[in-house]
Scaffold this motif. Sequence first.
Motif, mmCIF file in Angstrom:
data_model
loop_
_atom_site.group_PDB
_atom_site.id
_atom_site.type_symbol
_atom_site.label_atom_id
_atom_site.label_comp_id
_atom_site.label_asym_id
_atom_site.label_seq_id
_atom_site.Cartn_x
_atom_site.Cartn_y
_atom_site.Cartn_z
ATOM 1 N N THR A 93 0.962 -1.131 -0.103
ATOM 2 C CA THR A 93 0.126 -0.061 -0.141
ATOM 3 C C THR A 93 0.903 1.218 -0.217
ATOM 4 O O THR A 93 1.349 1.661 1.063
ATOM 5 N N PRO A 94 0.978 2.033 -1.219
ATOM 6 C CA PRO A 94 1.871 3.166 -1.055
ATOM 7 C C PRO A 94 1.096 4.376 -0.413
ATOM 8 O O PRO A 94 -0.085 4.457 -0.281
ATOM 9 N N VAL A 95 1.907 5.319 -0.020
ATOM 10 C CA VAL A 95 1.111 6.279 0.792
ATOM 11 C C VAL A 95 0.460 7.092 -0.297
ATOM 12 O O VAL A 95 1.031 7.347 -1.445
ATOM 13 N N GLY A 96 -0.943 7.665 0.261
ATOM 14 C CA GLY A 96 -1.636 8.400 -0.756
ATOM 15 C C GLY A 96 -2.238 7.615 -1.882
ATOM 16 O O GLY A 96 -2.874 8.140 -2.725
ATOM 17 N N ALA A 97 -2.592 6.119 -1.622
ATOM 18 C CA ALA A 97 -3.204 5.393 -2.778
ATOM 19 C C ALA A 97 -4.615 5.608 -2.577
ATOM 20 O O ALA A 97 -5.040 6.109 -1.348
ATOM 21 N N ARG A 98 -5.285 5.813 -3.647
ATOM 22 C CA ARG A 98 -6.701 6.389 -3.850
ATOM 23 C C ARG A 98 -7.554 5.236 -3.284
ATOM 24 O O ARG A 98 -7.445 3.980 -3.426
ATOM 25 N N VAL A 99 -8.571 5.823 -2.422
ATOM 26 C CA VAL A 99 -9.751 4.674 -1.972
ATOM 27 C C VAL A 99 -10.796 4.552 -3.179
ATOM 28 O O VAL A 99 -11.182 5.815 -3.365
ATOM 29 N N LEU A 100 -11.038 3.442 -3.489
ATOM 30 C CA LEU A 100 -12.200 3.254 -4.236
ATOM 31 C C LEU A 100 -13.551 3.619 -3.672
ATOM 32 O O LEU A 100 -13.711 3.411 -2.385
ATOM 33 N N GLY A 101 -14.741 3.974 -4.486
ATOM 34 C CA GLY A 101 -15.830 4.331 -3.914
ATOM 35 C C GLY A 101 -16.042 5.912 -3.842
ATOM 36 O O GLY A 101 -17.148 6.138 -3.412
ATOM 37 N N GLY A 102 -15.135 6.456 -3.722
ATOM 38 C CA GLY A 102 -15.292 8.081 -3.875
ATOM 39 C C GLY A 102 -14.820 8.656 -2.510
ATOM 40 O O GLY A 102 -15.391 9.840 -2.363
ATOM 41 N N GLY A 103 -14.702 7.703 -1.401
ATOM 42 C CA GLY A 103 -14.327 8.654 -0.080
ATOM 43 C C GLY A 103 -13.003 8.686 0.023
ATOM 44 O O GLY A 103 -11.976 8.483 -0.877
ATOM 45 N N ARG A 108 -15.142 3.229 8.057
ATOM 46 C CA ARG A 108 -14.815 2.848 9.442
ATOM 47 C C ARG A 108 -15.709 1.463 9.411
ATOM 48 O O ARG A 108 -16.609 1.112 8.916
ATOM 49 N N LYS A 109 -15.022 0.554 10.403
ATOM 50 C CA LYS A 109 -15.359 -0.984 10.492
ATOM 51 C C LYS A 109 -14.978 -1.642 8.932
ATOM 52 O O LYS A 109 -15.445 -2.879 8.866
ATOM 53 N N TYR A 110 -14.373 -1.255 8.204
ATOM 54 C CA TYR A 110 -14.280 -1.935 7.163
ATOM 55 C C TYR A 110 -12.383 -1.960 6.926
ATOM 56 O O TYR A 110 -11.683 -1.181 7.308
ATOM 57 N N ASP A 111 -12.139 -3.304 6.366
ATOM 58 C CA ASP A 111 -10.561 -3.366 6.243
ATOM 59 C C ASP A 111 -10.410 -3.220 4.697
ATOM 60 O O ASP A 111 -11.047 -3.318 4.157
ATOM 61 N N ALA A 127 -13.734 -3.778 2.482
ATOM 62 C CA ALA A 127 -14.812 -4.704 2.563
ATOM 63 C C ALA A 127 -14.752 -5.279 4.017
ATOM 64 O O ALA A 127 -13.801 -5.005 4.771
ATOM 65 N N ARG A 128 -15.944 -5.672 4.424
ATOM 66 C CA ARG A 128 -16.047 -6.086 6.030
ATOM 67 C C ARG A 128 -15.365 -7.520 5.862
ATOM 68 O O ARG A 128 -14.700 -7.824 6.837
ATOM 69 N N ALA A 132 -12.814 -12.559 1.509
ATOM 70 C CA ALA A 132 -13.656 -13.001 0.426
ATOM 71 C C ALA A 132 -13.452 -12.297 -0.709
ATOM 72 O O ALA A 132 -13.506 -12.733 -1.911
ATOM 73 N N LEU A 133 -13.512 -10.925 -0.449
ATOM 74 C CA LEU A 133 -13.309 -9.970 -1.449
ATOM 75 C C LEU A 133 -11.517 -10.237 -2.155
ATOM 76 O O LEU A 133 -11.653 -10.395 -3.478
#
Length: 150
Positions: A93-103, A108-111, A127-128, A132-133
């Motif tokens: 995971t590089p610093v500043g990696a873009r988060v999918l989904g627009g956030g 919170r409570k997701y890995d 995903a929780r 599985a993801l």
Amino acid sequence: MTRTLYSEAGVGWLALVWGPLFALLGALAELATGGPVHTVAWIMIAIGLCALTLPWVYARRRFLSLEVTTRGLRQGREQLEAVRIAAVTDVGTPVGARVLGGGWTVPRKYDELPVKLDDGTVVLAWARDVEALQAALSELAEANQPKKDS
């Protein structure tokens, strides 16, 4: 034919029952204590709590749901085609990696799960049940690998 490999709903519609259930418990408590039962008030409370819960459920189902199909990954509001997914194992995971989904961050409570794309960039899926993801996305990544002739 599109096949679903993994999905999470964000929240179930059953959450809309919490308000009416609370109102029913309140009316039963009034009945059990022998006082007057304010039926109309409890019905109004049930409707009001249901009305307050509806936008919360809708938002969670829209922005925190995900689905992995044979066509790709839908994460919140964002779609990622299957051909773009290069790897999901041994990806840092590089610093500043873009988060999918627009956030801005993983909810919170997701890995989080780093996903390497075909252009070499790394994005964060979430995903929780991240195992599985990862299994579903690994299946997509393997299906997109060029076939080796033996």
